[in-house]
Design an enzyme around this catalytic site. Structure first.
Site, PDB file in Angstrom:
ATOM      1  CE  LYS A 177      -1.667   2.830   2.961  1.00  0.00           C
ATOM      2  NZ  LYS A 177      -1.728   4.053   2.141  1.00  0.00           N
ATOM      3  CD  GLU A 252      13.735   1.245   8.723  1.00  0.00           C
ATOM      4  OE1 GLU A 252      14.247   2.334   9.029  1.00  0.00           O
ATOM      5  OE2 GLU A 252      14.272   0.156   8.960  1.00  0.00           O
ATOM      6  CB  CYS A 291      13.279   9.510   7.261  1.00  0.00           C
ATOM      7  SG  CYS A 291      14.298   8.518   6.186  1.00  0.00           S
ATOM      8  CD  GLU A 392      10.178  13.049  10.819  1.00  0.00           C
ATOM      9  OE1 GLU A 392       9.079  12.524  11.082  1.00  0.00           O
ATOM     10  OE2 GLU A 392      11.083  12.460  10.209  1.00  0.00           O
TER      11      GLU A 392
HETATM   12  P1  NAD Z   1       2.442   8.550   7.507  1.00  0.00           P
HETATM   13  O1  NAD Z   1       2.742   7.821   8.752  1.00  0.00           O
HETATM   14  O2  NAD Z   1       1.400   9.586   7.511  1.00  0.00           O
HETATM   15  O3  NAD Z   1       2.029   7.535   6.354  1.00  0.00           O
HETATM   16  C1  NAD Z   1       2.855   6.458   5.977  1.00  0.00           C
HETATM   17  C2  NAD Z   1       1.992   5.366   5.405  1.00  0.00           C
HETATM   18  O4  NAD Z   1       1.184   4.821   6.449  1.00  0.00           O
HETATM   19  C3  NAD Z   1       1.028   5.831   4.326  1.00  0.00           C
HETATM   20  O5  NAD Z   1       0.928   4.853   3.318  1.00  0.00           O
HETATM   21  C4  NAD Z   1      -0.285   5.965   5.084  1.00  0.00           C
HETATM   22  O6  NAD Z   1      -1.420   5.850   4.280  1.00  0.00           O
HETATM   23  C5  NAD Z   1      -0.171   4.808   6.046  1.00  0.00           C
HETATM   24  N1  NAD Z   1      -1.010   4.903   7.251  1.00  0.00           N
HETATM   25  C6  NAD Z   1      -1.516   5.995   7.845  1.00  0.00           C
HETATM   26  N2  NAD Z   1      -2.241   5.634   8.922  1.00  0.00           N
HETATM   27  C7  NAD Z   1      -2.164   4.296   9.025  1.00  0.00           C
HETATM   28  C8  NAD Z   1      -2.696   3.333   9.934  1.00  0.00           C
HETATM   29  N3  NAD Z   1      -3.476   3.672  10.973  1.00  0.00           N
HETATM   30  N4  NAD Z   1      -2.404   2.033   9.734  1.00  0.00           N
HETATM   31  C9  NAD Z   1      -1.617   1.647   8.718  1.00  0.00           C
HETATM   32  N5  NAD Z   1      -1.104   2.502   7.804  1.00  0.00           N
HETATM   33  C10 NAD Z   1      -1.374   3.820   7.958  1.00  0.00           C
HETATM   34  O7  NAD Z   1       3.845   9.124   7.007  1.00  0.00           O
HETATM   35  P2  NAD Z   1       4.085  10.051   5.750  1.00  0.00           P
HETATM   36  O8  NAD Z   1       3.612  11.421   6.148  1.00  0.00           O
HETATM   37  O9  NAD Z   1       3.564   9.407   4.531  1.00  0.00           O
HETATM   38  O10 NAD Z   1       5.673  10.017   5.635  1.00  0.00           O
HETATM   39  C11 NAD Z   1       6.491  10.825   6.391  1.00  0.00           C
HETATM   40  C12 NAD Z   1       7.070  10.049   7.552  1.00  0.00           C
HETATM   41  O11 NAD Z   1       7.776   8.904   7.089  1.00  0.00           O
HETATM   42  C13 NAD Z   1       8.083  10.857   8.309  1.00  0.00           C
HETATM   43  O12 NAD Z   1       7.882  10.706   9.679  1.00  0.00           O
HETATM   44  C14 NAD Z   1       9.409  10.244   7.898  1.00  0.00           C
HETATM   45  O13 NAD Z   1      10.446  10.426   8.805  1.00  0.00           O
HETATM   46  C15 NAD Z   1       9.036   8.818   7.726  1.00  0.00           C
HETATM   47  N6  NAD Z   1      10.013   8.127   6.884  1.00  0.00           N
HETATM   48  C16 NAD Z   1      10.921   7.274   7.477  1.00  0.00           C
HETATM   49  C17 NAD Z   1      11.894   6.659   6.708  1.00  0.00           C
HETATM   50  C18 NAD Z   1      12.917   5.728   7.322  1.00  0.00           C
HETATM   51  O14 NAD Z   1      13.618   5.047   6.598  1.00  0.00           O
HETATM   52  N7  NAD Z   1      13.042   5.670   8.618  1.00  0.00           N
HETATM   53  C19 NAD Z   1      11.923   6.874   5.337  1.00  0.00           C
HETATM   54  C20 NAD Z   1      10.993   7.722   4.762  1.00  0.00           C
HETATM   55  C21 NAD Z   1      10.037   8.341   5.554  1.00  0.00           C
END
Ligand code: NAD
Length: 498
Positions: A177, A252, A291, A392
């Site tokens: 997803k 992650e 990130c 963040e």
């Molecule tokens: P997000 O947590 O809003 O969404 C990430 C994914 O999770 C999306 O596909 C979203 O639809 C899904 N999601 C949302 N709610 C959910 C739930 N209740 N259950 C399951 N899935 C759910 O994050 P974002 O805004 O898309 O991305 C930014 C974040 O990602 C930042 O915090 C960033 O640091 C992190 N990130 C981490 C890494 C790493 O390698 N550590 C890499 C890239 C991004």
């Protein structure tokens, strides 16, 4: 496949069961880039059922390693064939520059090739000495089963590939997803997997929102592992949802990454120029939506004024614009929500006493129109009490703190609930190694910032997550170990006398 048939189940492209759709916006001008299926619980259940059937009854988990590796290499070749179109799609969907989009395709290609090589070079099991010539004891690795892969919007193709390549190399089936904001390159990648010859049902895709699609994937008893990349709030929800069925969880999450600069790194003009240039890159590449962004500059007090003045001067000169336009160095933020969040963090920092040295507002002019642009921002005189230092932002915002001693530098750099990555700049190799050894972060760069290698594990300490991607540990996430103990000369044990 029509635009709206972006759900892939058991080898078929479909629209959402409810017929719902979502517009995907170009963040440079808020116009519609594509319309995709807005999947729901019914689509998710169908995708998981297809992955379950393909795992329990299909050929892929039992396919010889050499064939699995060959498929991964074909995917890598197809990615390179489509480098230009995929790079462009990623640039338009995520708002990054075209060159960044191309680099992402190259990194993704490397990841597929790396995991192909890794499985090919393995011995296939570890013989254990059971202490008897009559026993043959071996530990083997098996695929974990059906994997739920959930990815964010900042590096859509890259994050998907860091999960898909090891999951397939290990012989799993999966449902992915992508973020509902940037699903387009993941749809393209799943099409390439089919073109490379992956059997139907192994790779399934549901485009749709976190709730219900991601939430259902996390709780579903038919899933064996959930691998999630995203924010802390969603990550903790995933972990809770996975608990009832005790599935494996890999997370992650975010980071609040320190970039520690000692004055000795800037003793020469060349050293100064390099450290400033890299601090700029650490904080502002992809508008800080990384990130591992070096969003906390922790600089030695004696160097502060000179360093921050030059950093602010160069930040003001960063050329913003549509990622595909020539000469543009930084694209927009991904969404109106991300822009509002950035504005709110800057306002709160200023209210808490931070001093604005660069940016701090949206750019004006016809080139920026309805796009989600924000100027690279440098906030001086920050401290740990401020939200902008602790949380963040995920936007182009750099905070500046200072230190006087090595111990103070380490304490500041570790003073975060996260622990994803950090940088240390020093001309004293001993000091740099000493500080690197004391940092509680999953990746530490010395005299550099941002590079990663597919063969080196990526992941975080603390609230930056659980588990690792890339490297041998990134493959191990997608496996179960099994000990097979074979008695070659079975006899009664006579533990019970009767
Ligand atoms: P997000 O947590 O809003 O969404 C990430 C994914 O999770 C999306 O596909 C979203 O639809 C899904 N999601 C949302 N709610 C959910 C739930 N209740 N259950 C399951 N899935 C759910 O994050 P974002 O805004 O898309 O991305 C930014 C974040 O990602 C930042 O915090 C960033 O640091 C992190 N990130 C981490 C890494 C790493 O390698 N550590 C890499 C890239 C991004």
């Amino acid at each position: 496949m029509s635009d709206q048939q972006t759900i892939h189940v058991g080898g078929e492209w479909r629209a959402a069961a409810t017929g719902a759709t979502r517009e995907i916006l170009d963040p440079a001008d808020a116009t519609t880039l594509a319309v995709v299926a807005e999947g729901g619980a019914e689509d998710t259940d169908a995708a998981i059922a297809a992955a379950r059937t393909a795992f329990d009854h299909g050929a892929w988990p039992r396919t010889p390693v050499a064939e699995r590796a060959a498929l991964l290499r074909r995917v890598a070749d197809l990615l390179q064939r489509d480098r230009e179109s995929l790079g462009l799609l990623e640039s338009r969907d995520a708002g990054k520059t075209l060159e960044e989009g191309r680099v992402d395709v190259d990194c993704v290609t490397d990841a597929f090739r790396y995991f192909a090589d890794l499985v090919m070079n393995e011995s296939g099991g570890r013989v254990v000495d059971a202490g008897s010539p009559d026993v043959h004891s071996v530990v083997v690795h098996e695929p974990v089963g059906v994997c739920a892969l959930i990815t964010p919007w900042n590096y859509p193709l890259l994050q998907a590939s860091w999960k898909i390549a090891p999951a397939l190399a290990a012989g799993n089936t999966f449902v992915i997803k992508p973020s509902e904001i940037t699903p387009l390159t993941t749809v393209a990648l799943v099409r390439l997997l089919a073109e490379a010859g992956l059997p139907d049902g192994v790779a399934n895709l549901v485009t749709g929102p976190g709730d219900p699609v991601g939430a259902r994937m996390s709780e579903h008893p038919g899933v064996d592992l959930v691998s999630f990349t995203g924010g802390l709030v969603s990550g903790t929800k995933v972990m809770r949802a996975a608990a009832d069925s005790v599935k494996k969880v890999a997370l992650e999450l975010g980071g609040k990454n320190p970039n520690v600069v000692f004055a000795d790194a800037c003793a020469t003009d060349e050293g100064f120029d390099t450290a400033v240039d890299q601090a700029l890159n650490a904080a502002f590449i992809h508008s800080g939506q990384v990130c591992s962004a070096g969003s906390r500059l922790i600089v030695e007090e004696s160097l502060r004024e000179r360093f921050v003045a030059e950093l602010a001067r160069r930040a003001e000169k960063i050329r913003l614009g549509r990622g595909t336009d020539k000469g543009v160095e930084c694209g927009p933020l991904v969404s109106a929500q991300q822009l509002a969040r950035t504005e709110e963090y800057v306002a709160s920092a200023l209210a808490e006493g931070a001093v604005l040295r660069a940016g701090g507002e949206r750019p004006t002019g016809p080139a920026y129109g309805e796009g989600y642009f924000y100027r690279p921002t440098v906030l001086d005189h920050c401290h740990r009490g401020m939200r902008v230092v602790r949380e963040e932002v995920f936007g182009p915002v750099l905070t500046v703190e200072t230190f006087r001693t090595e111990d103070e530098a380490v304490a500041l750099a570790n003073d975060t609930e996260y622990g994803l990555a950090g940088g240390v700049w020093s001309a004293d190799a001993g000091r740099a190694r000493r500080v690197a050894g004391r940092l509680r972060h999953g990746t530490v760069w010395i005299n550099d910032f941002h590079p990663y290698l597919p063969q080196a594990e990526w992941g975080g300490f603390g609230k930056s997550g659980i588990g690792r991607e890339l490297g041998p540990a990134g493959l191990a996430e997608y496996r179960e170990s099994k000990h097979v103990y074979q008695n070659l000369a079975p006899r009664p044990v006579r533990w019970f006398a009767g």
